[in-house]
Design an enzyme around this catalytic site. Structure first.
Site, PDB file in Angstrom:
ATOM      1  N   LYS A   3      -3.835 -22.659  18.479  1.00 34.83           N
ATOM      2  CA  LYS A   3      -5.219 -22.494  18.014  1.00 34.83           C
ATOM      3  C   LYS A   3      -5.959 -23.830  17.964  1.00 34.83           C
ATOM      4  CE  LYS A   3      -3.847 -18.486  15.297  1.00 34.83           C
ATOM      5  NZ  LYS A   3      -3.318 -18.072  13.986  1.00 34.83           N
ATOM      6  N   GLY A  17      -8.639 -15.220  13.641  1.00 31.39           N
ATOM      7  CA  GLY A  17      -8.864 -13.767  13.525  1.00 31.39           C
ATOM      8  C   GLY A  17     -10.324 -13.417  13.338  1.00 31.39           C
ATOM      9  N   GLY A  65      -4.642  -9.706  11.103  1.00 18.10           N
ATOM     10  CA  GLY A  65      -4.756  -8.336  10.597  1.00 18.10           C
ATOM     11  C   GLY A  65      -5.596  -7.504  11.547  1.00 18.10           C
ATOM     12  N   ASP A  85       2.057 -21.464  16.782  1.00 15.08           N
ATOM     13  CA  ASP A  85       0.842 -20.638  16.749  1.00 15.08           C
ATOM     14  C   ASP A  85      -0.356 -21.491  16.317  1.00 15.08           C
ATOM     15  OD1 ASP A  85      -0.424 -17.763  16.452  1.00 15.08           O
ATOM     16  OD2 ASP A  85      -0.872 -18.822  14.583  1.00 15.08           O
ATOM     17  N   VAL A 145      -8.544 -17.418  17.573  1.00 17.94           N
ATOM     18  CA  VAL A 145      -8.481 -18.473  16.553  1.00 17.94           C
ATOM     19  C   VAL A 145      -9.067 -17.944  15.250  1.00 17.94           C
ATOM     20  CG1 VAL A 145      -9.167 -20.822  15.958  1.00 17.94           C
ATOM     21  CG2 VAL A 145      -8.807 -20.219  18.355  1.00 17.94           C
ATOM     22  N   GLU A 186     -12.718 -14.951  20.975  1.00 21.39           N
ATOM     23  CA  GLU A 186     -13.021 -15.236  19.572  1.00 21.39           C
ATOM     24  C   GLU A 186     -11.842 -14.922  18.663  1.00 21.39           C
ATOM     25  OE1 GLU A 186     -16.001 -16.580  18.025  1.00 21.39           O
ATOM     26  OE2 GLU A 186     -14.310 -16.774  16.672  1.00 21.39           O
ATOM     27  N   THR A 188      -0.995  -3.928  16.928  1.00 20.89           N
ATOM     28  CA  THR A 188      -1.838  -4.123  15.741  1.00 20.89           C
ATOM     29  C   THR A 188      -3.309  -4.256  16.122  1.00 20.89           C
ATOM     30  OG1 THR A 188       0.000  -5.279  14.713  1.00 20.89           O
ATOM     31  CG2 THR A 188      -2.161  -5.602  13.711  1.00 20.89           C
ATOM     32  N   VAL A 189      -3.604  -5.156  17.061  1.00 15.56           N
ATOM     33  CA  VAL A 189      -5.010  -5.428  17.386  1.00 15.56           C
ATOM     34  C   VAL A 189      -5.579  -4.334  18.291  1.00 15.56           C
ATOM     35  CG1 VAL A 189      -6.630  -7.125  18.294  1.00 15.56           C
ATOM     36  CG2 VAL A 189      -4.534  -7.906  17.174  1.00 15.56           C
TER      37      VAL A 189
HETATM   38  N1  LIG Z   1      -1.852  -9.291  14.873  1.00 17.00           N
HETATM   39  C1  LIG Z   1      -2.846 -10.100  14.515  1.00 17.00           C
HETATM   40  O1  LIG Z   1      -3.299 -10.107  13.371  1.00 17.00           O
HETATM   41  C2  LIG Z   1      -3.475 -11.017  15.543  1.00 17.00           C
HETATM   42  C3  LIG Z   1      -4.499 -11.891  15.152  1.00 17.00           C
HETATM   43  C4  LIG Z   1      -5.107 -12.704  16.104  1.00 17.00           C
HETATM   44  C5  LIG Z   1      -4.695 -12.642  17.427  1.00 17.00           C
HETATM   45  N2  LIG Z   1      -3.667 -11.807  17.766  1.00 17.00           N
HETATM   46  C6  LIG Z   1      -3.258 -11.781  19.172  1.00 17.00           C
HETATM   47  O2  LIG Z   1      -3.535 -10.485  19.689  1.00 17.00           O
HETATM   48  C7  LIG Z   1      -2.595 -10.161  20.690  1.00 17.00           C
HETATM   49  C8  LIG Z   1      -1.914  -8.847  20.326  1.00 17.00           C
HETATM   50  O3  LIG Z   1      -1.273  -9.018  19.086  1.00 17.00           O
HETATM   51  P1  LIG Z   1      -0.685  -7.763  18.272  1.00 17.00           P
HETATM   52  O4  LIG Z   1      -0.349  -8.281  16.928  1.00 17.00           O
HETATM   53  O5  LIG Z   1      -1.579  -6.605  18.406  1.00 17.00           O
HETATM   54  O6  LIG Z   1       0.678  -7.529  19.077  1.00 17.00           O
HETATM   55  P2  LIG Z   1       1.666  -6.255  19.000  1.00 17.00           P
HETATM   56  O7  LIG Z   1       1.381  -5.457  17.792  1.00 17.00           O
HETATM   57  O8  LIG Z   1       3.024  -6.773  19.229  1.00 17.00           O
HETATM   58  O9  LIG Z   1       1.209  -5.403  20.272  1.00 17.00           O
HETATM   59  C9  LIG Z   1       1.466  -5.824  21.578  1.00 17.00           C
HETATM   60  C10 LIG Z   1       1.102  -4.706  22.529  1.00 17.00           C
HETATM   61  O10 LIG Z   1       1.342  -5.155  23.869  1.00 17.00           O
HETATM   62  C11 LIG Z   1       2.126  -4.188  24.536  1.00 17.00           C
HETATM   63  N3  LIG Z   1       3.031  -4.831  25.485  1.00 17.00           N
HETATM   64  C12 LIG Z   1       4.012  -5.712  25.210  1.00 17.00           C
HETATM   65  N4  LIG Z   1       4.646  -6.073  26.337  1.00 17.00           N
HETATM   66  C13 LIG Z   1       4.048  -5.397  27.315  1.00 17.00           C
HETATM   67  C14 LIG Z   1       4.263  -5.322  28.710  1.00 17.00           C
HETATM   68  N5  LIG Z   1       5.240  -6.016  29.309  1.00 17.00           N
HETATM   69  N6  LIG Z   1       3.454  -4.513  29.442  1.00 17.00           N
HETATM   70  C15 LIG Z   1       2.484  -3.794  28.850  1.00 17.00           C
HETATM   71  N7  LIG Z   1       2.226  -3.822  27.526  1.00 17.00           N
HETATM   72  C16 LIG Z   1       3.009  -4.613  26.784  1.00 17.00           C
HETATM   73  C17 LIG Z   1       2.918  -3.470  23.479  1.00 17.00           C
HETATM   74  O11 LIG Z   1       3.272  -2.195  23.970  1.00 17.00           O
HETATM   75  P3  LIG Z   1       4.065  -1.089  23.073  1.00 17.00           P
HETATM   76  O12 LIG Z   1       3.165  -0.802  21.921  1.00 17.00           O
HETATM   77  O13 LIG Z   1       4.224   0.057  23.970  1.00 17.00           O
HETATM   78  O14 LIG Z   1       5.342  -1.762  22.650  1.00 17.00           O
HETATM   79  C18 LIG Z   1       1.919  -3.432  22.327  1.00 17.00           C
HETATM   80  O15 LIG Z   1       1.092  -2.319  22.426  1.00 17.00           O
HETATM   81  C19 LIG Z   1      -1.637 -11.356  20.775  1.00 17.00           C
HETATM   82  O16 LIG Z   1      -2.093 -12.237  21.774  1.00 17.00           O
HETATM   83  C20 LIG Z   1      -1.789 -12.012  19.413  1.00 17.00           C
HETATM   84  O17 LIG Z   1      -1.482 -13.374  19.430  1.00 17.00           O
HETATM   85  C21 LIG Z   1      -3.056 -10.996  16.866  1.00 17.00           C
END
Ligand SMILES: NC(=O)c1ccc[n+]([C@@H]2O[C@H](COP(=O)([O-])OP(=O)(O)OC[C@H]3O[C@@H](n4cnc5c(N)ncnc54)[C@H](OP(=O)(O)O)[C@@H]3O)[C@@H](O)[C@H]2O)c1
Length: 435
Positions: free
Chosen positions: A207, A136, A304, A203, A134, A131, A16-17
């Protein structure tokens, strides 16, 4: 640090990010704060072939995120994998060890290993920025670490998990149970298939642990956080709290006193007119209370692709334009050890819901027991309930709120009430937020 005209980014994690960031950078092909330009020169994720909302076929692929982190082809490592340990931690450590600035959105990593990573980053003289970890897109980290560094922050409290806020908002609006709303949130993509990190309060605890470290100059200490999630928030309590003029929110708080720091996450009652009670849906909201500035309130989207990628891009801009600040409030070598306060000593008001036999004298018995235990009642509500839910175990509900009382005294009083013959189940305790 050398000044670069072109800053080469290695992006690990393309979910997602990560794809949100690539989209942002593609939309701003000349993303060039202060003249330097950001260009992606390497990407890594688990599966190269997985379909993604952003076409990565033109970007150099590296199988191993640790190899990307130390590659000579990148100047800034952007970690968007997630998780407190595993490849995210290994890659961030490798990047810092190689003297590369790191930008991450990973709250679990910073809350659980932030102190040691800060030592590594500062020893190498490179930034470690988070940044997006916490709230987003809401610049909470910058406000606490930078804008308020001239103040003495006394407390921080707010709603830091959008999934929980969405679920609680929907339960109240639609009269549906936690399980039903969680199922819908999963179908809509607001909740993960495994929702434990969110609904279990972990979570939000990550934060608030980070914010506590930034605000109070102590090492982040997730292990010291007292955590209760929303899994056991019953619709009945949402309705009864409303009758008393409150709304239930998952409130994360960090308070500093001469005894130390208390970090907690609890479902808590906020007065209906209070801004925290008004922050509905997936919004995040935060109060920061400083000795000089007074109270500051910020609110916005806590997750998001768009908002979170914007926060990551802002950190990248910081690396490109400024020198290196300490990772937390003060240099890592000067971070105070985290001195936890025993939650039993904390003082606050409470909501208690009891299920009792419908017979005379019960209210008097409960009141007397509480008085003997040293708990003073603020308000009492006894309400006939049609179609009484099963959690009442055939009894009728009585609800009361208390004046401020030490948690240890309250817990002892609850034990005594639970033992009364007319009380059919353990009283349900919810805190009234100190906001
Ligand atoms: N989503 C949000 O709105 C949001 C908001 C604030 C902070 N965050 C933080 O941002 C970070 C990413 O979140 P996200 O929502 O983008 O997560 P996500 O959609 O689950 O994406 C995770 C990514 O990491 C990759 N990955 C997972 N395991 C791996 C491994 N062993 N080796 C290499 N790559 C690996 C995945 O690869 P594949 O795609 O190939 O499976 C995927 O591309 C997290 O720390 C989360 O807490 C997210």
């Amino acid at each position: 640090m050398t000044k670069h005209k072109t800053w080469r980014l290695g992006v690990a994690g393309l979910g997602t990010v990560g794809t949100g960031l690539l989209t942002f950078l593609a939309d701003h092909a000349k993303y060039a704060p202060a003249g330097g330009q950001a260009v992606v020169t390497g990407v890594s994720a688990r599966s190269r072939s997985r379909p993604r909302p952003f076409d990565i076929s033109g970007l150099p692929w590296v199988d191993d995120p640790v190899a990307l982190a130390t590659s000579a082809e990148i100047d800034i490592f952007v970690e968007l994998i997630g998780g407190s340990d595993g490849p995210a931690k290994a890659a961030v450590e490798a990047a810092l060890g190689a003297g590369k600035p790191v930008v991450t959105a990973n709250k679990a990593l910073i809350a659980e290993h932030g102190a040691e990573l800060a030592v590594l980053a500062e020893a190498k003289g490179v930034p470690l920025l988070f940044e997006a970890a916490v709230m987003g897109g809401v610049p909470a980290v910058k406000i606490v670490r930078e804008a308020l560094v001239g103040d003495d922050i006394r407390s921080i409290a707010g709603i830091l998990n959008g999934t929980c806020n969405f679920i609680l908002t929907e339960m109240e609006a639609t009269g549906r149970s936690f399980g039903e709303v969680l199922g819908e949130a999963q179908r809509l993509g607001y909740a993960e298939a495994d929702p434990t990190m969110d609904v279990g309060g972990f979570d939000a605890a990550h934060k608030i642990s980070i914010l506590a470290a930034l605000a109070f100059g102590c090492a982040p200490n997730f292990a010291a956080a007292e955590i209760e999630g929303i899994e056991n928030v019953d619709l009945l309590d949402i309705q009864l709290a409303r009758d008393l003029g409150y709304r239930i929110k998952l409130v994360a708080s960090a308070d500093r006193s001469s005894d130390g720091v208390l970090v907690r996450v609890h479902p808590s009652l906020a007065p209906l007119a209070h801004p925290l009670a008004q922050a509905g849906g997936a919004l995040n909201a935060l109060f920061i209370d400083g000795a000089r500035t007074g109270r500051i309130f910020i609110q916005g989207p806590g997750a998001g692709a768009g908002p979170t990628a914007a926060a990551v891009a802002a950190d990248i801009a910081d690396v490109m334009t400024t020198g290196t600040r300490p990772v937390f409030q003060v240099p890592a070598s000067q971070l105070e050890p985290f001195k936890p306060v025993d939650p039993a000593k904390s003082i606050g008001r409470a909501y208690l819901r009891l299920s009792v036999k419908d017979e005379p004298g019960v209210i008097a018995a409960v009141s007397e027991t509480l008085a003997e235990a040293g708990v003073s009642i603020e308000s009492f509500l006894q309400k006939p309930i049609e179609n009484a839910p099963a959690i009442l175990k055939g009894g009728v509900p009585i609800v009361l709120t208390t004046h401020a009382v030490a948690e240890s005294v309250l817990k002892a009083a609850i034990e005594r009430i639970a033992a009364l013959p007319a009380v059919l189940d353990r009283p349900r305790l919810l805190r009234i937020a100190r906001i």
